[in-house]
Scaffold this active site. Structure first.
Site, PDB file in Angstrom:
ATOM      1  N   ARG A 156       0.866  -1.175   0.000  1.00 47.31           N
ATOM      2  CA  ARG A 156       0.000   0.000   0.000  1.00 47.31           C
ATOM      3  C   ARG A 156       0.905   1.228   0.000  1.00 47.31           C
ATOM      4  O   ARG A 156       1.980   1.216   0.596  1.00 47.31           O
ATOM      5  CB  ARG A 156      -0.901   0.016   1.233  1.00 47.31           C
ATOM      6  CG  ARG A 156      -1.848  -1.175   1.345  1.00 47.31           C
ATOM      7  CD  ARG A 156      -2.652  -1.111   2.635  1.00 47.31           C
ATOM      8  NE  ARG A 156      -3.573  -2.222   2.758  1.00 47.31           N
ATOM      9  CZ  ARG A 156      -3.263  -3.396   3.329  1.00 47.31           C
ATOM     10  NH1 ARG A 156      -2.050  -3.586   3.835  1.00 47.31           N
ATOM     11  NH2 ARG A 156      -4.154  -4.364   3.405  1.00 47.31           N
ATOM     12  N   ARG A 161      -0.211  -1.112  -7.510  1.00 45.97           N
ATOM     13  CA  ARG A 161      -0.454  -2.231  -6.580  1.00 45.97           C
ATOM     14  C   ARG A 161      -1.349  -3.265  -7.261  1.00 45.97           C
ATOM     15  O   ARG A 161      -1.113  -4.475  -7.149  1.00 45.97           O
ATOM     16  CB  ARG A 161      -1.101  -1.689  -5.305  1.00 45.97           C
ATOM     17  CG  ARG A 161      -1.557  -2.750  -4.282  1.00 45.97           C
ATOM     18  CD  ARG A 161      -1.967  -2.024  -3.004  1.00 45.97           C
ATOM     19  NE  ARG A 161      -2.883  -2.775  -2.162  1.00 45.97           N
ATOM     20  CZ  ARG A 161      -2.520  -3.638  -1.221  1.00 45.97           C
ATOM     21  NH1 ARG A 161      -1.240  -3.893  -1.022  1.00 45.97           N
ATOM     22  NH2 ARG A 161      -3.429  -4.244  -0.473  1.00 45.97           N
ATOM     23  N   LYS A 184      -1.915  -2.801   7.927  1.00 47.83           N
ATOM     24  CA  LYS A 184      -3.094  -2.427   8.706  1.00 47.83           C
ATOM     25  C   LYS A 184      -3.155  -3.206  10.004  1.00 47.83           C
ATOM     26  O   LYS A 184      -2.834  -4.388  10.047  1.00 47.83           O
ATOM     27  CB  LYS A 184      -4.359  -2.677   7.881  1.00 47.83           C
ATOM     28  CG  LYS A 184      -4.551  -1.692   6.734  1.00 47.83           C
ATOM     29  CD  LYS A 184      -5.888  -1.909   6.053  1.00 47.83           C
ATOM     30  CE  LYS A 184      -6.149  -0.868   4.977  1.00 47.83           C
ATOM     31  NZ  LYS A 184      -7.446  -1.062   4.311  1.00 47.83           N
ATOM     32  N   HIS A 224      -1.881   3.190  -6.363  1.00 46.28           N
ATOM     33  CA  HIS A 224      -2.811   2.076  -6.128  1.00 46.28           C
ATOM     34  C   HIS A 224      -2.983   1.235  -7.384  1.00 46.28           C
ATOM     35  O   HIS A 224      -3.148   0.006  -7.301  1.00 46.28           O
ATOM     36  CB  HIS A 224      -4.161   2.602  -5.653  1.00 46.28           C
ATOM     37  CG  HIS A 224      -4.979   1.577  -4.935  1.00 46.28           C
ATOM     38  ND1 HIS A 224      -4.578   0.993  -3.747  1.00 46.28           N
ATOM     39  CD2 HIS A 224      -6.175   1.000  -5.241  1.00 46.28           C
ATOM     40  CE1 HIS A 224      -5.489   0.117  -3.359  1.00 46.28           C
ATOM     41  NE2 HIS A 224      -6.462   0.098  -4.245  1.00 46.28           N
ATOM     42  N   HIS A 269      -4.018  -8.685   2.603  1.00 47.02           N
ATOM     43  CA  HIS A 269      -5.474  -8.754   2.763  1.00 47.02           C
ATOM     44  C   HIS A 269      -5.811  -9.752   3.863  1.00 47.02           C
ATOM     45  O   HIS A 269      -5.348 -10.892   3.831  1.00 47.02           O
ATOM     46  CB  HIS A 269      -6.140  -9.206   1.457  1.00 47.02           C
ATOM     47  CG  HIS A 269      -6.128  -8.164   0.386  1.00 47.02           C
ATOM     48  ND1 HIS A 269      -6.344  -8.450  -0.948  1.00 47.02           N
ATOM     49  CD2 HIS A 269      -5.932  -6.819   0.454  1.00 47.02           C
ATOM     50  CE1 HIS A 269      -6.288  -7.335  -1.651  1.00 47.02           C
ATOM     51  NE2 HIS A 269      -6.037  -6.340  -0.831  1.00 47.02           N
ATOM     52  N   TYR A 291      -9.531  -9.847  -8.281  1.00 51.83           N
ATOM     53  CA  TYR A 291      -8.620 -10.172  -9.389  1.00 51.83           C
ATOM     54  C   TYR A 291      -8.996 -11.480 -10.093  1.00 51.83           C
ATOM     55  O   TYR A 291      -8.248 -11.957 -10.930  1.00 51.83           O
ATOM     56  CB  TYR A 291      -7.181 -10.282  -8.875  1.00 51.83           C
ATOM     57  CG  TYR A 291      -6.694  -9.020  -8.215  1.00 51.83           C
ATOM     58  CD1 TYR A 291      -6.380  -7.891  -8.971  1.00 51.83           C
ATOM     59  CD2 TYR A 291      -6.568  -8.939  -6.832  1.00 51.83           C
ATOM     60  CE1 TYR A 291      -5.954  -6.719  -8.360  1.00 51.83           C
ATOM     61  CE2 TYR A 291      -6.135  -7.771  -6.212  1.00 51.83           C
ATOM     62  CZ  TYR A 291      -5.829  -6.674  -6.986  1.00 51.83           C
ATOM     63  OH  TYR A 291      -5.409  -5.517  -6.389  1.00 51.83           O
TER      64      TYR A 291
END
Length: 313
Positions: A156, A255, A180, A252, A278, A287
């Site tokens: 990210r 990415r 995160k 992004h 994720h 995807y």
């Protein structure tokens, strides 16, 4: 009986911060969403602490009538689910009223991606510019290092610009990234990314104002590291010089390109999920259009019936 809903909301936010390491933006979002739910329920003679499934369903319907997109409704429902799971786990409620609520249906748009040729074109120009001597060479070397790291790892942009300077001391082809929720993950580096980091690192250490910074990409910003908006702006400038459409280029999007190119070349979806950081495989499944195309090509190339049809043609 006193309404303890606000106290319960505060306790929930404290748990999310202390135990799950939720970011300030996440906490603020949860607080806004739950306070909005609280206000709606108050006008319907209910409270978050006592609300039933029908009350919460009415709130979601209200959001729809107010023009909220399905994605915004889904975000509100996610906050509600987390809140009521907390109340149930803490013994503050004996049930979870969100358990039977259905998420609003929403179409998931395909992510914007760059072709491998576009990425090669961008990196080639960045490499060429980084090799040009001059007073701004360190800025060009920084851009090359940023791009190589981004395309090699799929980080990210917030993770990328806030990398600590100590990563320059690491040896080997892996990088530890803090994502995160303060979760760490190991991502591999390409040889070109390692080389770009080395060149940039040497230039950085020779510049007195940067040498003592704790950040890999130091800046005079409030945070002390390169703002992601500045990187995005500079990336669009590089894309324009490379003859690419700037509207379709961003950190992004790169990415997305990292993930899509991996899958197109045979990578497993679970591996890509791990590399992207994720927590849920459903996020990575945006995807699947890449996987579907790969499967179609595989069947056409290897299936006996497809071969027979091709021969008849």
């Amino acid at each position: 009986m006193a309404d303890l809903s606000r106290a319960h909301i505060e306790a929930f936010l404290e748990m999310m911060s202390a135990e799950r390491g939720a970011a300030m933006n996440t906490l603020s979002s949860y607080e806004r969403d739950l306070e909005d739910m609280h206000s709606f329920l108050a006008t319907h003679k209910s409270t978050p602490s006592s609300a039933q499934s029908a009350d919460l369903s009415a709130y979601l319907s209200h959001l729809g009538k107010q023009g909220f997109a399905a994605s915004s409704q889904a975000r509100r429902l996610s906050a509600m689910r987390q809140f009521y799971k907390f109340l149930y786990a803490e013994g503050l409620r004996t049930d979870d009223p969100t358990s039977i609520l259905d998420a609003p249906k929403k179409g998931r748009p395909l992510p914007k991606i760059m072709t491998e040729a576009d990425v090669t074109r961008l990196l080639s120009l960045a490499m060429k510019e980084a090799a040009q001597p001059g007073p701004d060479q360190i800025s060009r070397a920084r851009m090359l290092a940023l791009l190589e790291l981004l395309y090699a790892t799929g980080m990210r942009v917030s993770e990328l610009v806030s990398l600590p300077a100590k990563v320059l001391d690491q040896e080997g082809r892996f990088l530890m990234v803090r994502g995160k929720g303060n979760k760490e993950r190991l991502v591999p580096l390409s040889r070109s990314a390692i080389a770009a980091m080395k060149v940039y690192g040497e230039m950085r250490s020779s510049r007195e104002k940067d040498a003592d910074s704790i950040w890999l990409f130091p800046s005079s910003s409030k945070e002390g590291y390169l703002p992601r908006q500045v990187f995005a702006r500079d990336l669009k400038g590089l894309a324009a010089r490379a003859g690419l459409k700037t509207a379709a280029i961003s950190p992004h999007v790169m990415r997305h390109a990292f993930a899509s190119h991996l899958l197109a070349n045979g990578a497993d979806l679970r591996v890509v999920q791990e590399l992207l950081g994720h927590s849920d495989i459903s996020t990575t499944q945006i995807y699947t259009h890449v996987l579907e195309e790969r499967l179609r090509q595989t069947v056409q190339t290897h299936h006996p019936l497809a071969k027979q049809a091709k021969n008849r043609d």
